[in-house]
Design a protein around this motif. Structure first.
Motif, PDB file in Angstrom:
ATOM      1  N   GLY B 341      21.334 -35.705 -31.133  1.00  0.00           N
ATOM      2  CA  GLY B 341      19.975 -35.557 -30.610  1.00  0.00           C
ATOM      3  C   GLY B 341      20.014 -35.432 -29.101  1.00  0.00           C
ATOM      4  N   PHE B 342      18.924 -35.840 -28.463  1.00  0.00           N
ATOM      5  CA  PHE B 342      18.806 -35.733 -27.005  1.00  0.00           C
ATOM      6  C   PHE B 342      19.011 -37.114 -26.378  1.00  0.00           C
ATOM      7  CE2 PHE B 342      17.096 -31.876 -28.358  1.00  0.00           C
ATOM      8  CZ  PHE B 342      16.802 -31.041 -27.281  1.00  0.00           C
ATOM      9  N   ASN B 364      13.085 -22.660 -29.273  1.00  0.00           N
ATOM     10  CA  ASN B 364      13.978 -21.853 -28.435  1.00  0.00           C
ATOM     11  C   ASN B 364      14.764 -22.722 -27.459  1.00  0.00           C
ATOM     12  OD1 ASN B 364      13.046 -19.618 -29.734  1.00  0.00           O
ATOM     13  ND2 ASN B 364      11.657 -18.972 -28.114  1.00  0.00           N
ATOM     14  N   ILE B 365      14.087 -23.742 -26.901  1.00  0.00           N
ATOM     15  CA  ILE B 365      14.756 -24.644 -25.944  1.00  0.00           C
ATOM     16  C   ILE B 365      15.897 -25.376 -26.657  1.00  0.00           C
ATOM     17  CG2 ILE B 365      14.438 -26.787 -24.623  1.00  0.00           C
ATOM     18  CD1 ILE B 365      11.518 -25.744 -24.065  1.00  0.00           C
ATOM     19  N   ILE B 366      15.629 -25.814 -27.878  1.00  0.00           N
ATOM     20  CA  ILE B 366      16.659 -26.566 -28.618  1.00  0.00           C
ATOM     21  C   ILE B 366      17.812 -25.639 -29.011  1.00  0.00           C
ATOM     22  CG2 ILE B 366      17.126 -27.967 -30.683  1.00  0.00           C
ATOM     23  CD1 ILE B 366      14.247 -29.053 -30.384  1.00  0.00           C
ATOM     24  N   GLU B 367      17.490 -24.410 -29.373  1.00  0.00           N
ATOM     25  CA  GLU B 367      18.554 -23.459 -29.708  1.00  0.00           C
ATOM     26  C   GLU B 367      19.421 -23.199 -28.469  1.00  0.00           C
ATOM     27  OE1 GLU B 367      17.251 -19.889 -31.660  1.00  0.00           O
ATOM     28  OE2 GLU B 367      19.323 -19.291 -32.107  1.00  0.00           O
ATOM     29  N   HIS B 368      18.769 -23.047 -27.313  1.00  0.00           N
ATOM     30  CA  HIS B 368      19.493 -22.848 -26.056  1.00  0.00           C
ATOM     31  C   HIS B 368      20.430 -24.048 -25.822  1.00  0.00           C
ATOM     32  CE1 HIS B 368      19.745 -21.712 -21.677  1.00  0.00           C
ATOM     33  NE2 HIS B 368      20.021 -23.003 -21.592  1.00  0.00           N
ATOM     34  N   ALA B 369      19.886 -25.254 -26.000  1.00  0.00           N
ATOM     35  CA  ALA B 369      20.681 -26.471 -25.767  1.00  0.00           C
ATOM     36  C   ALA B 369      21.879 -26.526 -26.718  1.00  0.00           C
ATOM     37  CB  ALA B 369      19.795 -27.698 -25.951  1.00  0.00           C
ATOM     38  N   PHE B 370      21.697 -26.080 -27.956  1.00  0.00           N
ATOM     39  CA  PHE B 370      22.802 -26.089 -28.926  1.00  0.00           C
ATOM     40  C   PHE B 370      23.924 -25.156 -28.487  1.00  0.00           C
ATOM     41  CE2 PHE B 370      22.704 -28.283 -33.068  1.00  0.00           C
ATOM     42  CZ  PHE B 370      21.592 -29.075 -32.854  1.00  0.00           C
ATOM     43  N   GLU B 377      25.727 -35.303 -27.714  1.00  0.00           N
ATOM     44  CA  GLU B 377      24.330 -35.521 -27.393  1.00  0.00           C
ATOM     45  C   GLU B 377      23.875 -34.489 -26.368  1.00  0.00           C
ATOM     46  OE1 GLU B 377      22.156 -39.792 -27.202  1.00  0.00           O
ATOM     47  OE2 GLU B 377      23.393 -39.318 -25.492  1.00  0.00           O
ATOM     48  N   ILE B 378      22.648 -34.001 -26.524  1.00  0.00           N
ATOM     49  CA  ILE B 378      22.139 -32.988 -25.589  1.00  0.00           C
ATOM     50  C   ILE B 378      21.660 -33.675 -24.309  1.00  0.00           C
ATOM     51  CG2 ILE B 378      20.336 -31.256 -25.218  1.00  0.00           C
ATOM     52  CD1 ILE B 378      20.565 -30.644 -28.258  1.00  0.00           C
ATOM     53  N   LYS B 379      22.109 -33.141 -23.183  1.00  0.00           N
ATOM     54  CA  LYS B 379      21.725 -33.710 -21.882  1.00  0.00           C
ATOM     55  C   LYS B 379      20.898 -32.681 -21.119  1.00  0.00           C
ATOM     56  CE  LYS B 379      25.533 -36.925 -21.414  1.00  0.00           C
ATOM     57  NZ  LYS B 379      26.057 -36.816 -22.769  1.00  0.00           N
ATOM     58  N   LEU B 380      20.321 -33.154 -20.013  1.00  0.00           N
ATOM     59  CA  LEU B 380      19.447 -32.302 -19.207  1.00  0.00           C
ATOM     60  C   LEU B 380      20.131 -30.991 -18.794  1.00  0.00           C
ATOM     61  CD1 LEU B 380      16.602 -32.447 -18.054  1.00  0.00           C
ATOM     62  CD2 LEU B 380      17.557 -33.411 -15.983  1.00  0.00           C
TER      63      LEU B 380
END
Lengths: 115, 447
Positions: B341-342, B364-370, B377-380
């Motif tokens: 997760g984040f 889209n933001i989450i896909e970019h982060a992936f 874990e997803i970070k800033l």
């Protein structure tokens, strides 16, 4: 007068309402059971099952597994529900009539085994 | 070193092997009580082996066929295996999981049936892919615990059952088509087609023939008859997005289709029956367009029999954690990743973002982060660059209405963030009644 419905499978509370084909309807008046009826439904959709319960003017449903959609439809139709109950139908009914069945959804997540 | 062969396989070895596979496996005795339940079965059903063993299998698996055409019973009766039967099971959290089940009987040394074995494979990822391709979404696919959306859930089945036209108003990316598909799939027309048309994407000259079709010779290039979307949607539902962009001429034709329940293909001498249900969608307030005389009031009345107002994501901020979990789960499956997760700081930044593109933008933001994230874990730093800027401006003091007002709002936001926007936990921490918390959230634009 109030009507209690329990979906039944092989003498036990059916494990999911949306697939149930047999229902026990119990009518109570002044705290006493005055009528028992067994009803068979064949391959009904969840919506048809809820419509059937509304048509039978069921006030309370004691059932096993409940999908989110069924839960919403029942709540929308004003039927009180005691879900996620497992066990022998007669034993569950007896417990309910004795006031020993919790009236809220305290067992969601695991199911509550009675017999 | 001794070797393990089929002949000397101990129960311990068998247990280790069964626990290491990704498919759920359980065995039952001849009275359908569970005698073994592997680790994958626990993962898929959410029921621990110690809670499953000894119970009737139909009360643990809760498959859609258990009480009608139980696969294990079929194997008991015929002695034959059943392979890859597609069903769904009901998990104890009320979620349905698509699975494929296979069954076989277990016999003792004399050939007597002593029980059965069932394996089941989680098809959620495949099913999601299929849904994306076939667009067969139901209203259980709408992810929300927001009070405004829950109110819509309550009325959705009744709306679906009626034959009335529906107008869905909401900003771009707020899920208008998802709601329209859910209404269709819940309606009596669910076995008919669902035809979507974006009225804003086609020039007006093309739109009329696209909607109502044309007959051979209607214009120079009309070499043969072409059915329009109304004809293709016969017996089903037509979803008209961006209905606010219809020209006055097309509005008149649509009005006729609604009033008379018939339409005329271009160049045709006779009318055709319009056996469709219309669900229209707009991001504009059509009553304003009526005031400006760019939209017909009689058409608005016909479309606006039932109206659903979808909130923007900023108005249902309490859904962000739930939607984030949903999309993380989705991209984990799709990209075969295991991101948990984040991190907390990134989640706080997300919670404060305005999401002008709504749920589509969040996805889209989450896909970019992936794509950017190579950690657990997803970070800033994995979010698009504008979020780093947002995080920097976040620490700067905001012009407050009053110091008290600002501090109360900040306390509530901080507590909500700590508890993943769970109102009950937040109310408990702040020693407030749930309703009081809700009122304060409303006051500060957080609800």
């Amino acid at each position: 007068m109030s009507v209690v419905a329990i979906p039944v499978f092989e003498g036990r509370v059916s494990s999911r309402l949306d697939c149930a084909e047999q229902f026990l309807l119990v009518t109570r008046e002044n705290g006493r059971v005055c009528k028992r009826e067994e009803i068979h439904l064949l391959e009904c959709s969840p919506m048809e099952i809820v419509r059937f319960l509304l048509h039978e003017e069921v006030n309370l449903l004691i059932c096993g597994g409940l999908t989110e959609m069924c839960e919403r439809l029942l709540r929308d139709g004003g039927i009180q529900v005691i879900p996620w109950v497992q066990g022998d139908v007669e034993e569950i009914l007896a417990r309910f009539l004795q006031g020993k069945l919790p009236d809220n959804n305290t067992f969601k997540g695991k199911g509550h085994q009675y017999a | 070193m001794s070797t393990v062969s089929r002949e000397n396989l101990s129960p311990i070895h068998a247990g280790i092997i069964l626990d290491s596979i990704a498919d759920g496996v359980f065995t039952v005795d001849d009275s359908m009580r569970i005698t073994y339940f592997n680790r994958a079965a626990e993962k898929i059903t959410g029921v621990a082996p110690q809670d499953a063993i000894g119970q009737f299998c139909f009360e643990i698996l809760r498959a859609s066929i258990c009480e009608r055409t139980c696969a294990l019973k079929c194997s008991f009766n015929t002695g034959k295996e059943i392979i890859d039967k597609r069903v769904n099971i009901l998990r104890s959290d009320g979620k349905q999981i698509p699975v494929s089940v296979s069954t076989a009987v277990l016999k003792d040394a004399t050939g007597k049936i002593v029980g059965g074995v069932e394996s089941f494979r989680d098809l959620s990822a495949l099913e999601e892919l299929r849904k994306e391709i076939a667009h067969t979404y139901t209203f259980e696919d709408i992810i929300s615990k927001n009070h405004r959306i829950l109110r819509l859930f309550d009325i959705l089945p009744r709306i679906a059952e009626s034959e009335s036209s529906v107008l869905i108003q909401g900003p771009s990316g707020s899920g208008k088509e998802l709601f329209a598909r859910a209404i269709h799939n819940l309606s009596l027309r669910k076995n008919g087609p669902f035809i979507a048309v974006n009225c804003g994407a086609l020039p007006d000259t093309l739109l009329e023939s696209e909607l109502f079709g044309y007959v051979q010779g209607a214009f120079t290039d009309a070499k043969k008859d072409k059915p329009g979307r109304f004809e293709l949607a016969r017996g089903g539902t037509i979803f008209m997005d961006e209905v606010d962009s219809l020209s006055p001429a097309t509005q008149v034709k649509l009005l006729r289709a609604l009033q008379e329940r018939e339409f005329q293909p271009l160049g045709a001498s006779a009318s055709a029956k319009a056996d469709v249900r219309i669900i229209a969608a707009t991001k504009e307030d059509l009553s304003h367009l009526v005031e400006n005389k760019t939209f017909r009031d009689d058409l608005l009345f016909r479309l606006n029999v039932v109206k659903l107002n979808l909130p923007s994501l900023a108005e249902r901020r309490d859904d962000i954690p739930l939607l984030v979990s949903h999309f993380v789960e989705k991209f984990n499956r799709k990209m075969e990743r295991q991101i948990s997760g984040f991190d907390d700081d990134t989640m706080i930044v997300l919670m404060q973002y305005s999401f002008p593109g709504n749920i589509r933008e969040l996805e889209n933001i989450i896909e970019h982060a992936f794509v950017m994230c190579r950690e657990k874990e997803i970070k800033l730093s994995h979010l698009p660059p504008e979020f780093t800027q947002l995080a920097q401006t976040r620490v700067e003091p905001v012009q407050a209405q009053s110091p008290l007002h600002d501090s109360e709002r900040q306390t509530i936001v901080a507590s909500l963030d700590r508890h993943g926007w769970n109102r009950l936990k937040t109310a408990r921490e702040l020693n407030l009644h749930r309703t009081s918390l809700w009122r304060k959230m409303k006051k500060y634009g957080l609800a």
